[in-house]
Each structure stands twice: as structure tokens, then as C-alpha cells.
Write a protein that holds these residues in place. Sequence first.
Motif, PDB file in Angstrom:
ATOM      1  N   MET A   1      21.881  -2.171  -3.134  1.00 12.26           N
ATOM      2  CA  MET A   1      22.384  -0.987  -2.434  1.00 12.26           C
ATOM      3  C   MET A   1      22.405  -1.255  -0.937  1.00 12.26           C
ATOM      4  O   MET A   1      21.438  -1.760  -0.378  1.00 12.26           O
ATOM      5  N   LYS A   2      23.532  -0.945  -0.328  1.00 15.71           N
ATOM      6  CA  LYS A   2      23.643  -1.175   1.124  1.00 15.71           C
ATOM      7  C   LYS A   2      22.748  -0.208   1.880  1.00 15.71           C
ATOM      8  O   LYS A   2      22.447   0.884   1.418  1.00 15.71           O
ATOM      9  N   PHE A   3      22.360  -0.631   3.093  1.00 11.39           N
ATOM     10  CA  PHE A   3      21.451   0.209   3.860  1.00 11.39           C
ATOM     11  C   PHE A   3      22.062   1.571   4.148  1.00 11.39           C
ATOM     12  O   PHE A   3      21.392   2.591   4.107  1.00 11.39           O
ATOM     13  N   LYS A   4      23.388   1.561   4.410  1.00  9.80           N
ATOM     14  CA  LYS A   4      24.044   2.817   4.783  1.00  9.80           C
ATOM     15  C   LYS A   4      23.973   3.832   3.636  1.00  9.80           C
ATOM     16  O   LYS A   4      23.655   5.005   3.830  1.00  9.80           O
ATOM     17  N   THR A   5      24.243   3.363   2.414  1.00 11.10           N
ATOM     18  CA  THR A   5      24.177   4.249   1.253  1.00 11.10           C
ATOM     19  C   THR A   5      22.753   4.743   1.055  1.00 11.10           C
ATOM     20  O   THR A   5      22.513   5.925   0.807  1.00 11.10           O
ATOM     21  N   PHE A   6      21.798   3.790   1.186  1.00 15.39           N
ATOM     22  CA  PHE A   6      20.390   4.139   1.034  1.00 15.39           C
ATOM     23  C   PHE A   6      20.011   5.244   2.019  1.00 15.39           C
ATOM     24  O   PHE A   6      19.391   6.246   1.652  1.00 15.39           O
ATOM     25  N   ALA A   7      20.462   5.064   3.274  1.00 20.75           N
ATOM     26  CA  ALA A   7      20.135   6.052   4.302  1.00 20.75           C
ATOM     27  C   ALA A   7      20.743   7.400   3.967  1.00 20.75           C
ATOM     28  O   ALA A   7      20.122   8.442   4.171  1.00 20.75           O
ATOM     29  N   ALA A   8      21.978   7.386   3.402  1.00 21.02           N
ATOM     30  CA  ALA A   8      22.619   8.656   3.081  1.00 21.02           C
ATOM     31  C   ALA A   8      21.852   9.386   1.985  1.00 21.02           C
ATOM     32  O   ALA A   8      21.726  10.616   2.012  1.00 21.02           O
ATOM     33  N   PHE A   9      21.307   8.628   1.035  1.00 21.37           N
ATOM     34  CA  PHE A   9      20.553   9.269  -0.043  1.00 21.37           C
ATOM     35  C   PHE A   9      19.188   9.763   0.430  1.00 21.37           C
ATOM     36  O   PHE A   9      18.774  10.880   0.140  1.00 21.37           O
ATOM     37  N   VAL A  10      18.478   8.903   1.169  1.00 20.31           N
ATOM     38  CA  VAL A  10      17.089   9.212   1.504  1.00 20.31           C
ATOM     39  C   VAL A  10      17.003  10.032   2.791  1.00 20.31           C
ATOM     40  O   VAL A  10      16.019  10.735   3.018  1.00 20.31           O
ATOM     41  N   GLY A  11      18.056   9.964   3.593  1.00 17.81           N
ATOM     42  CA  GLY A  11      18.051  10.606   4.914  1.00 17.81           C
ATOM     43  C   GLY A  11      17.526  12.038   4.973  1.00 17.81           C
ATOM     44  O   GLY A  11      16.581  12.306   5.716  1.00 17.81           O
ATOM     45  N   PRO A  12      18.117  12.968   4.182  1.00 16.47           N
ATOM     46  CA  PRO A  12      17.670  14.362   4.310  1.00 16.47           C
ATOM     47  C   PRO A  12      16.170  14.531   4.070  1.00 16.47           C
ATOM     48  O   PRO A  12      15.503  15.270   4.801  1.00 16.47           O
ATOM     49  N   SER A  13      15.677  13.797   3.070  1.00 16.19           N
ATOM     50  CA  SER A  13      14.257  13.913   2.747  1.00 16.19           C
ATOM     51  C   SER A  13      13.395  13.396   3.902  1.00 16.19           C
ATOM     52  O   SER A  13      12.420  14.041   4.309  1.00 16.19           O
ATOM     53  N   TRP A 333      -1.483  -2.576  -0.285  1.00 17.24           N
ATOM     54  CA  TRP A 333      -0.881  -3.546   0.628  1.00 17.24           C
ATOM     55  C   TRP A 333      -1.042  -4.957   0.060  1.00 17.24           C
ATOM     56  O   TRP A 333      -0.099  -5.748   0.060  1.00 17.24           O
ATOM     57  N   ARG A 334      -2.238  -5.243  -0.482  1.00 20.16           N
ATOM     58  CA  ARG A 334      -2.451  -6.572  -1.063  1.00 20.16           C
ATOM     59  C   ARG A 334      -1.528  -6.797  -2.260  1.00 20.16           C
ATOM     60  O   ARG A 334      -0.921  -7.845  -2.406  1.00 20.16           O
ATOM     61  N   ASP A 335      -1.401  -5.747  -3.119  1.00 28.81           N
ATOM     62  CA  ASP A 335      -0.513  -5.857  -4.275  1.00 28.81           C
ATOM     63  C   ASP A 335       0.921  -6.113  -3.836  1.00 28.81           C
ATOM     64  O   ASP A 335       1.638  -6.921  -4.408  1.00 28.81           O
ATOM     65  N   HIS A 336       1.327  -5.403  -2.786  1.00 31.78           N
ATOM     66  CA  HIS A 336       2.699  -5.525  -2.300  1.00 31.78           C
ATOM     67  C   HIS A 336       2.939  -6.942  -1.789  1.00 31.78           C
ATOM     68  O   HIS A 336       3.957  -7.564  -2.071  1.00 31.78           O
ATOM     69  N   LYS A 337       1.973  -7.453  -1.031  1.00 30.81           N
ATOM     70  CA  LYS A 337       2.125  -8.806  -0.480  1.00 30.81           C
ATOM     71  C   LYS A 337       2.160  -9.830  -1.607  1.00 30.81           C
ATOM     72  O   LYS A 337       2.851 -10.830  -1.529  1.00 30.81           O
TER      73      LYS A 337
ATOM     74  N   SER B 193      16.632   1.111  -4.795  1.00 34.59           N
ATOM     75  CA  SER B 193      16.531   0.140  -3.721  1.00 34.59           C
ATOM     76  C   SER B 193      15.199  -0.587  -3.826  1.00 34.59           C
ATOM     77  O   SER B 193      14.147   0.039  -3.910  1.00 34.59           O
ATOM     78  N   GLY B 194      15.252  -1.907  -3.870  1.00 32.76           N
ATOM     79  CA  GLY B 194      14.006  -2.666  -3.987  1.00 32.76           C
ATOM     80  C   GLY B 194      13.498  -3.141  -2.639  1.00 32.76           C
ATOM     81  O   GLY B 194      12.628  -3.996  -2.578  1.00 32.76           O
ATOM     82  N   SER B 195      14.035  -2.560  -1.551  1.00 31.80           N
ATOM     83  CA  SER B 195      13.713  -3.108  -0.232  1.00 31.80           C
ATOM     84  C   SER B 195      12.291  -2.750   0.192  1.00 31.80           C
ATOM     85  O   SER B 195      11.657  -1.861  -0.378  1.00 31.80           O
ATOM     86  N   SER B 196      11.809  -3.467   1.194  1.00 26.41           N
ATOM     87  CA  SER B 196      10.484  -3.204   1.732  1.00 26.41           C
ATOM     88  C   SER B 196      10.412  -1.827   2.357  1.00 26.41           C
ATOM     89  O   SER B 196       9.389  -1.157   2.295  1.00 26.41           O
ATOM     90  N   LEU B 197      11.550  -1.414   2.941  1.00 24.94           N
ATOM     91  CA  LEU B 197      11.595  -0.103   3.593  1.00 24.94           C
ATOM     92  C   LEU B 197      11.273   0.997   2.592  1.00 24.94           C
ATOM     93  O   LEU B 197      10.474   1.903   2.863  1.00 24.94           O
ATOM     94  N   ALA B 198      11.878   0.886   1.388  1.00 24.00           N
ATOM     95  CA  ALA B 198      11.628   1.895   0.364  1.00 24.00           C
ATOM     96  C   ALA B 198      10.148   1.945   0.019  1.00 24.00           C
ATOM     97  O   ALA B 198       9.558   3.015  -0.122  1.00 24.00           O
ATOM     98  N   PHE B 199       9.523   0.760  -0.063  1.00 23.33           N
ATOM     99  CA  PHE B 199       8.094   0.704  -0.362  1.00 23.33           C
ATOM    100  C   PHE B 199       7.292   1.434   0.707  1.00 23.33           C
ATOM    101  O   PHE B 199       6.412   2.243   0.402  1.00 23.33           O
ATOM    102  N   TRP B 200       7.635   1.186   1.970  1.00 23.95           N
ATOM    103  CA  TRP B 200       6.866   1.822   3.048  1.00 23.95           C
ATOM    104  C   TRP B 200       7.068   3.321   3.074  1.00 23.95           C
ATOM    105  O   TRP B 200       6.137   4.074   3.349  1.00 23.95           O
ATOM    106  N   ILE B 201       8.302   3.747   2.779  1.00 29.59           N
ATOM    107  CA  ILE B 201       8.543   5.193   2.739  1.00 29.59           C
ATOM    108  C   ILE B 201       7.648   5.829   1.681  1.00 29.59           C
ATOM    109  O   ILE B 201       7.026   6.870   1.911  1.00 29.59           O
ATOM    110  N   LEU B 202       7.537   5.163   0.524  1.00 32.83           N
ATOM    111  CA  LEU B 202       6.706   5.727  -0.543  1.00 32.83           C
ATOM    112  C   LEU B 202       5.232   5.769  -0.142  1.00 32.83           C
ATOM    113  O   LEU B 202       4.526   6.739  -0.436  1.00 32.83           O
ATOM    114  N   ILE B 203       4.763   4.704   0.537  1.00 29.26           N
ATOM    115  CA  ILE B 203       3.357   4.689   0.945  1.00 29.26           C
ATOM    116  C   ILE B 203       3.077   5.785   1.963  1.00 29.26           C
ATOM    117  O   ILE B 203       2.076   6.516   1.875  1.00 29.26           O
ATOM    118  N   ILE B 204       4.012   5.943   2.927  1.00 32.42           N
ATOM    119  CA  ILE B 204       3.799   6.989   3.936  1.00 32.42           C
ATOM    120  C   ILE B 204       3.829   8.361   3.266  1.00 32.42           C
ATOM    121  O   ILE B 204       3.041   9.252   3.591  1.00 32.42           O
TER     122      ILE B 204
END
Lengths: 341, 385
Positions: A1-13, A333-337, B193-204
Motif C-alpha cells: 500500500m502506498k504511503f498516500k493511500t495509507f495516510a488517507a485511510f489512517v489520517g482521520p483517526s 520493542w524487542r519482539d519488533h526488532k 500496511s506492514g510498515s514500521s509506521l503502522a507498528f508505531w501507530i499501534l504502540i502509541i
Amino acid sequence: MKFKTFAAFVGPSIFLMLLFIAAPLISVFMQSFYVTQPIFETVEVETCTPGFPTQTCVTETKTQPVLGDDGKIVTAVKYVGLESYVNVLEPDRAWAALSALDFRALLTIDFWKALRFTLTFTLVTLPLVIGVGLVIAVTVNNATRMIRGPIIFVSLLPFIITPVIGALSIRWLFIGDGIMTAFLEWWLARDIAMFAQGWTIELLMMFYRVWHVAPFAFVVFYAGLQTVNQDTLESAVIDGASRWERLRYVIIPHLMPLIVFISLIHLMDSYRVFEEIVGFSSQAYRISLQWLTYDLLTPDDSGNRSISRASASAMLTMIGIVVLLVPLLRKTWRDHKGGKV
Amino acid sequence: MSLPKSMQQPMALRLSSAGFLAFWCLLAAFPIFWIAVMSFKDPVDAFASNPLDVVFGPETVATGRGLSIVSIVVGLAALWYTFRLATTTLPRLVKQFSPPHLIVPGWIIGALVFALGFLIVFAGILPPLLSAVNSVLGPIGEPILGLTTEHYSAVWFENAFYENFINSLIITVGVVTVSLTVGTLAGYGLARSGSSLAFWILIIALIFRALPHSVLVAGYLPPFINSAEILRPLLGDAAPTLYGKPWAVIAVLVSINQPFTIWMLRSFFQNIPNELDEAARVDGCTHFQAFRWVIMPVMWPGVITTGLFSFLLAYNDYLVCSLLLDAQNQTMVPAIAGYFNRETTTTDQVEAVAAAVSIIAPLFLLIMIFQRQIVSGLTAGAVKG
């Protein structure tokens, strides 16, 4: 998913969360360093009352608030640094009480009293909620299929009803000559007044919280029990494991992620204990951190709200929850890394 | 199904677990059952120390208000029939008459019509009918179980509790609608979206969920009270004072609810296979069209569940509403506190009990209809860990 689309979906929230969660946090932080006070002036007022043969006149100096052109009281915002925090924490008194090992004196300070209650409440109810939830889940899972539906229905009642009302419903059983008090008095053959001292109210509040949250734990554990590997259970039986050993070594390890999940949610929720205080009207005996802030925000008799002290107490409450959450965040954070999201 | 002998439960275990379950059900239901009983009695009976007096209400019967055996039997039969109707006929009718994409409004309308019908039958039709029948029947028509609805009419009409009810309705409908609109969009975006940004949004969001609400309200109060002056440079003289306005509280509650909503909806969206929207994209849909026409129709269970929890948050809220709304716009739960401030006589206390039961009644109906959704919602995110 492109960043722009992602932003449009998540933006309002995100926008809502920034505007109504992040921005207030920053503003609370700022507010806690400033105090808004009305400006006062000292004036000489001469009041004369009719008298005989001459008027009686009294001249006195009075302190009164300055009124602006619009007739409202003029206020000034003053930077006070950590003064509000000092007002909330009262470090001198607290230190004096601590060094004299006099906990009673420490608990006369609202903040420490609230902190003591909030932490006790959280830590005592946590194992109880998990234990009771687990026992109900295991017994329901053992019960015949036909009665499971009604039991789940009845169990959901305490969880779903309005917390204030739930607390009230238990209060009405015990208050005055309430039905439970009457029963206890008859059983123990002595006078009982549940609402006349702090510790009985505290017990009732803890009982209420376990009653309220155990169904949630139950439903989650019950769902987890449906996914227990039957083959493992059977091989445990063949190896001669008793019922208790199967529970201890097969079922509980399987439920471990769920136990962690429930503990987390419960930690967050019981740290902000508040409705119990309203429902049981326990503010004369027991208060919580969230109630302390609420009380400071409520207008007093002259209609003023102590915003600055409320902000300081809110910041301190927030620091507490962050400290409680740090271990979890570090683990995530450790799991994510490690690439395991 | 026959279990192997070693898996069968010994008698003692069966008995003790059955006993425990019975005890738990009693414990879970008793306080609620008891205040419901109290709310229908005279104050003397409601606060009697003998439980039998509370149940049968001799004082209430003595004043000529009560139920006869006939009324009890007819009433119970009507209740049972209502329950059957709610669990079997209502879902069928809703499915039949609402088009698939309007299933949620269909449910809301269905539930409202059902509740209204229940009130009309139980408060309007049954009482005069039964009193006519009882007067001809003689001994079995004599009242034996005290029951009075005067506290309810005092609460709802004399003390104007219906105004609080309307305010609660505005707040909850607003919160549920906005939460779901904003939340489904975000939940879908985060799930795909599997991006890191999505992960951080969820953590915050997780950290935001842990914040005590009083912390946030401390931040709202000064700007809300002074908002007319703050916004005047931007909006001119039309700048509103946000304090005390229901829509401002809706915005606040939606935001507080967002972290939970997006976590929950995200886990529901993750259950929907990715191939579904990929297929739609191959057919030439944009991301948004795929979301609207392909994903949403299969997402209704998740949306309904999340909507239920948003409803509970808004309906049960005490702290935010009591601090951010003024007395005229107060919702039901904080309004209960008003009963304690004037709690001087026992009648006031019983009225407070009746008000409390009135607040719980819709929730009771809610679990009856949506029990399965609530359970699946509680377990959806949790079981997968």
C-alpha cells in the motif's frame, strides 16, 4: 500500500488522536507549571451608617479583585515552576512522616493516600481476577454443553453493566440495614456497619472489581480452552498425569499468553480506578489517583477549579502508568526488532 | 459421545464444579436482581431487613398495589414469549427486511421497535386487562406480591429523567457512528500496511489506551471553557463555547475510544484474506473502492462487535460527561449522582434505585440480543495473542 493511500485511510483517526489525546497531554504538562490567579487590589473604603447625632463612619482597607472593563475579574497567569507539584506531593510533610516511620501521618496527605490505595487495589485484585476467571472457565468447560449458554449470559451481566451502577447495586446490599448486613449481623451475632470505616469499604471495592472483571477474564480464558491441543492432553493422560497435573503442565502454559493479556488490560484499567469511589461514596475514607484529579477539576463552592494542581496530579498519575507499562513496551520493542510483529 | 474412562470426571469433582458454578451464577446475578426487586416496592419494604419482606412486599400489598397469582402467571408467560421473540423472530425479521448493506440500521430500528412494543404491552395493555380479570376471579385474584411502578413514573416524568435519557442517546449514537466511520478506515489501513509506521501507530495507541481519562480532561477544561475567546480570531463572533456541548463530548469520547477501536477492527480485518482485495484491485478497483464494495460487506460482524463496545464506553461513561457537560445537558449516569445529593428520605433512595435499574435495562436487552457478538469480540483479539 502506498504511503498516500495509507495516510488517507489512517489520517482521520490520527488527527482525532493528536487533537484530543496528544494535544491535551502537552497542554496538561504546560498548565502544571502555571497558575491563573485573580489580581487583587487593596483599597480604602469608607462606609458610613446613619447615626445620631452624627453619621458613624468607618474607614477600613479591603482587598478586592480588580474588575476589568467587561465587569469580569481580571486574572493573571503566573509561572510558578514546580510549586503545583510541591502542593500536591507535600514533600516536607511526607519526608517528615517517612523518617519518623509514621505511615498514618503520610496517609493524611491526599496524594500519598490515593497512591497507596490505587496500588493496593491494583495489585490485590490482579491475582484474584485471574484466579476466579480461570476457575470459572475451567468449570464451565467441564459442564455439559446445554447449560453453557445461560451461564455465559449470566456471567456477562456484571461485566456489561455501568460500573457506577454496579458499585451502587452492591452498596445497596450492605448500606444501613441492607439485606447482606442484616444477614451478617444475624450470622455473626454482632453489629456491623460496613460504611463506617475505611477498610470494610476497601474490601467491598475490591470485591466489586473482581466481580466486575472476572467475567471478562472468564470469557477470554474460555475461548482459549477451546484451542487446547487434545493430543497433548491425551498423551499426558497416558503418561499418568493426574487432573491437577494436566491443568498445571498442559492447560496453564497454553493459556499463558492470555493470562499476560488479561493482566495487562487489568493493570491499565484498575490503575484508573474511579467509578468505585463514586458508587461507594468512599471519598471520606479512600480516594484514588484519578479521583484526586477529578476532585481538583470539580468546581468548589465559589466555582473555582484548581486547574494547575489538577494538572500536576494528572502528570504524576500519568508517570505512574508509564512506569507500569515500561516492561511491556520494552518487550514489544524487542519482539519488533526480532522481526516478530 | 463416550469419553475414555480416564477422561471421565469423578463424582466429587462433578458435584463440586456444579456447586461452584451455581454459586458463581448466584453471585453474578444477585445484586442486579435485588435492586430490580427493590425498585418496585414501597420504601418500607425495599429497605426491610427481612429478605422475604423485600420480595413479597407486605406494605406494598397493604396499600392495594400488588400482583395476584393470575397476574404473575400471565406476566411470566408474556416475558418468556418476549424472550423467544427477541432471540428467534427478531433476528429473522431483521435479516429478511433489511438489505445486506443496511443490516446495522436494520438492527437498530428493529431493537427500538421491539423495546417500544415491550413497553406498550407491559405498561399499557397488560395492567388494565389483568386488573379487570383479577376483580372477577375472587381469591386467586387477590394480590400476594407487592409491586408498584410509582418510583419509575416519579423518576422519568416528575424528575424529568427522560431529558437525561435523550442526552445519553445523542451522545451514544454520535460516538458509535463517528467511531466506526473513522475506526474502520484506520483499522483497514493498519491491517493492510506492514510498515514500521503502522507498528508505531499501534504502540502509541496502546499507550494512549492506558491513560487515565482524568489526565485528558484536565487538558480539555481550560480551552473548552475559554474556547469562544480562543477561536474568535479564526471564526469571528460565531465562535462556540465548547464546554457543555454534547457534540464536543462526542468528539472527546470518540478520540478516547479510537485506540481500542483501531486495535479491535485491525484484528478483524486481518482475518479477511488479503487475496480478496487483491482480486478486486486486479479487476480495476482503487484501494478505496475495494474497501467499500468488497471488504466492508464481509466485515459486518467485526463492525457490530466494535460498535457494541463503543456503545458501552459512551453509555457507561461518568467522568468525561460529568466534567465536560453542564447540568442541562447531563447524561443518565452522572445524573444519578444528583439523587444522592438530595437523598434525604427513603423515598428518594428508592427513586435512585429505580433510576439505576432504568439505566441497566437497555444493557440487559443488549446482552440478550448480542451475547454471541460480545463473546466473539472479547475473544477475537485475545486468542490469537
